[in-house]
Design a protein around this motif. Structure first.
Motif, PDB file in Angstrom:
ATOM      1  N   TYR A  15       5.725   7.868   2.528  1.00 44.83           N
ATOM      2  CA  TYR A  15       4.639   7.375   1.682  1.00 44.83           C
ATOM      3  C   TYR A  15       3.814   8.562   1.185  1.00 44.83           C
ATOM      4  N   ASN A  93      -2.293  -1.723   7.658  1.00 45.79           N
ATOM      5  CA  ASN A  93      -0.933  -1.158   7.653  1.00 45.79           C
ATOM      6  C   ASN A  93      -0.188  -1.486   8.934  1.00 45.79           C
ATOM      7  N   LEU A 118       3.334   0.085  -1.445  1.00 40.51           N
ATOM      8  CA  LEU A 118       4.654   0.643  -1.148  1.00 40.51           C
ATOM      9  C   LEU A 118       5.102   0.441   0.294  1.00 40.51           C
ATOM     10  N   MET A 119       4.160   0.272   1.217  1.00 39.88           N
ATOM     11  CA  MET A 119       4.536   0.254   2.631  1.00 39.88           C
ATOM     12  C   MET A 119       5.317  -0.986   3.042  1.00 39.88           C
ATOM     13  N   LYS A 122       8.956   0.061   2.690  1.00 38.44           N
ATOM     14  CA  LYS A 122       9.302   1.166   3.595  1.00 38.44           C
ATOM     15  C   LYS A 122       9.438   0.675   5.040  1.00 38.44           C
TER      16      LYS A 122
END
Length: 368
Positions: A15, A93, A118-119, A122
């Motif tokens: 990230y 997160n 984006l996480m 991922k």
């Protein structure tokens, strides 16, 4: 070094966090910069939270409360949920990772949108799952119809950030209800509500209604935005107690530090600072949108503390030009919007400086 690394890990792209102001100033040889790039709270944390954290410093030799008891009780009273329906994490997160760790098996599928945080994708890859990505609609909203069409027998979870980052758009609560009626009931829907505080209450999805009906819906929220505690990393999930129980099985002990816990309790008690943050954010967004339009750019509507601007030119080039003026913004080419920038609302003086720098850059680059 000869390491045997799983393919899903060796192909994982880290990230890319935003650079701190100090690093950018060193890199570009500038000083006195302002940062409007990371959706942070320009007014900072509650003074009560700061004082509570100072008082707690003398106890840093003690482990934190692994159950977050006082913070859980305080939050449960504040938002009207049962304590057993709350799970705290090291930022929201961590909650994303816990949900994936608890409920996703290798080879199973998760549906997300693009662009989005984006996480999600991922962490699915870390778990050995597969990602199905659905583009936002033409009006930059989650395309719920297309997401339903992307669901397969392998689908285990769906992540929806509401409001969406980076667009600031929201999901209509009635459209969401229809979506849930058509979705298989064993698929977990995660609503990432990091910016929900900035939404008008009447537009918010009633997550508790779905939880009370034992639907597998989880809402993720954070103290980083409206409460200004980004540096402490404090987030939480609201979900059915059974779901929460599984997250407690996979989370690390002492995952929320003691300063975050006392700061969170104090922040929840300071309604005045919270309301001030929301009011000034709304006022700043309205002023910025008006001034941006005067410069010939197109500001997009938002339900957050940030918004997109169509600058009608290369956003990366504009970003570099403004950076040399000490104004840090976020270009959107990596999200599929090459002519858009995203800015966070700042204090009045920061907003004025941004407009002056934007006007200068637009003129020198020939965009306006």
């Amino acid at each position: 070094m000869k390491l045997k690394v799983a393919h899903n890990i060796s192909t994982l792209v880290p990230y890319p966090p935003g650079k701190p102001i100090e690093e950018l100033e060193r890199e570009y040889g500038i000083s006195g910069s302002i940062k409007l790039a990371s959706n942070e709270n320009a007014w900072g944390p509650s003074p009560r939270a700061v004082e509570a954290i100072k008082e707690a410093l003398q106890n840093l030799h003690r482990y934190p409360d692994g159950s977050c008891y006082y913070l859980t009780q305080s939050l449960a009273r504040k938002i009207g949920v049962k304590p057993e329906e709350i799970v705290f994490g090291n930022g929201s997160n961590e909650l994303i990772g816990l949900l994936i760790a608890a409920f996703l098996q290798p080879g199973e599928d998760v549906v997300t949108s693009h662009p989005t945080f984006l996480m999600y994708q991922k962490l699915v890859q870390v778990q050995g799952g597969s990602n199905t990505v659905v583009e936002l609609s033409a009006d930059m909203r989650h395309d719920l119809k297309a997401i339903l069409g992307a669901v397969s027998p392998k689908t285990r979870m769906i992540f929806l950030d509401n409001p969406n980052n980076p667009t600031g758009t929201i999901i209509d609560r009635h459209e969401f209800a229809s979506f849930m009626e058509q979705l298989p009931q064993d698929i977990i829907v995660v609503l990432d509500e990091a910016y929900v505080d900035f939404m008008a209450p009447e537009l918010r999805i009633d997550v508790l209604d779905y939880i009370r009906r034992s639907r597998p819906v989880a809402a993720l929220r954070t103290f980083s935005k409206a409460y200004g505690l980004s540096g402490l990393r404090l987030g939480y999930g609201i979900m059915h107690a059974e779901m929460a129980g599984y997250l407690h099985r996979v989370r690390q002990p002492f995952n929320v530090n003691s300063l975050a816990q006392v700061g969170g309790v104090a922040a929840l008690e300071d309604d005045e600072h919270y309301r001030m943050t929301l009011q000034k954010s709304r006022e700043g967004i309205a002023w910025l949108s008006k001034e941006v339009a005067k410069l010939g750019c197109r500001p997009m509507g938002t339900h957050t503390n940030f918004f997109l601007i169509d600058v009608k030119g290369d956003s990366r080039q504009l970003y570099e030009h403004m950076l040399h003026q000490g104004v840090i913004i976020r270009p959107m080419e990596a999200y599929g919007y090459p002519e858009y920038i995203r800015i966070t609302v700042g204090r009045a003086e920061e907003n004025q400086r941004f407009i002056a720098a934007l006007a200068n850059s637009l003129k020198e680059l020939g965009y306006a």
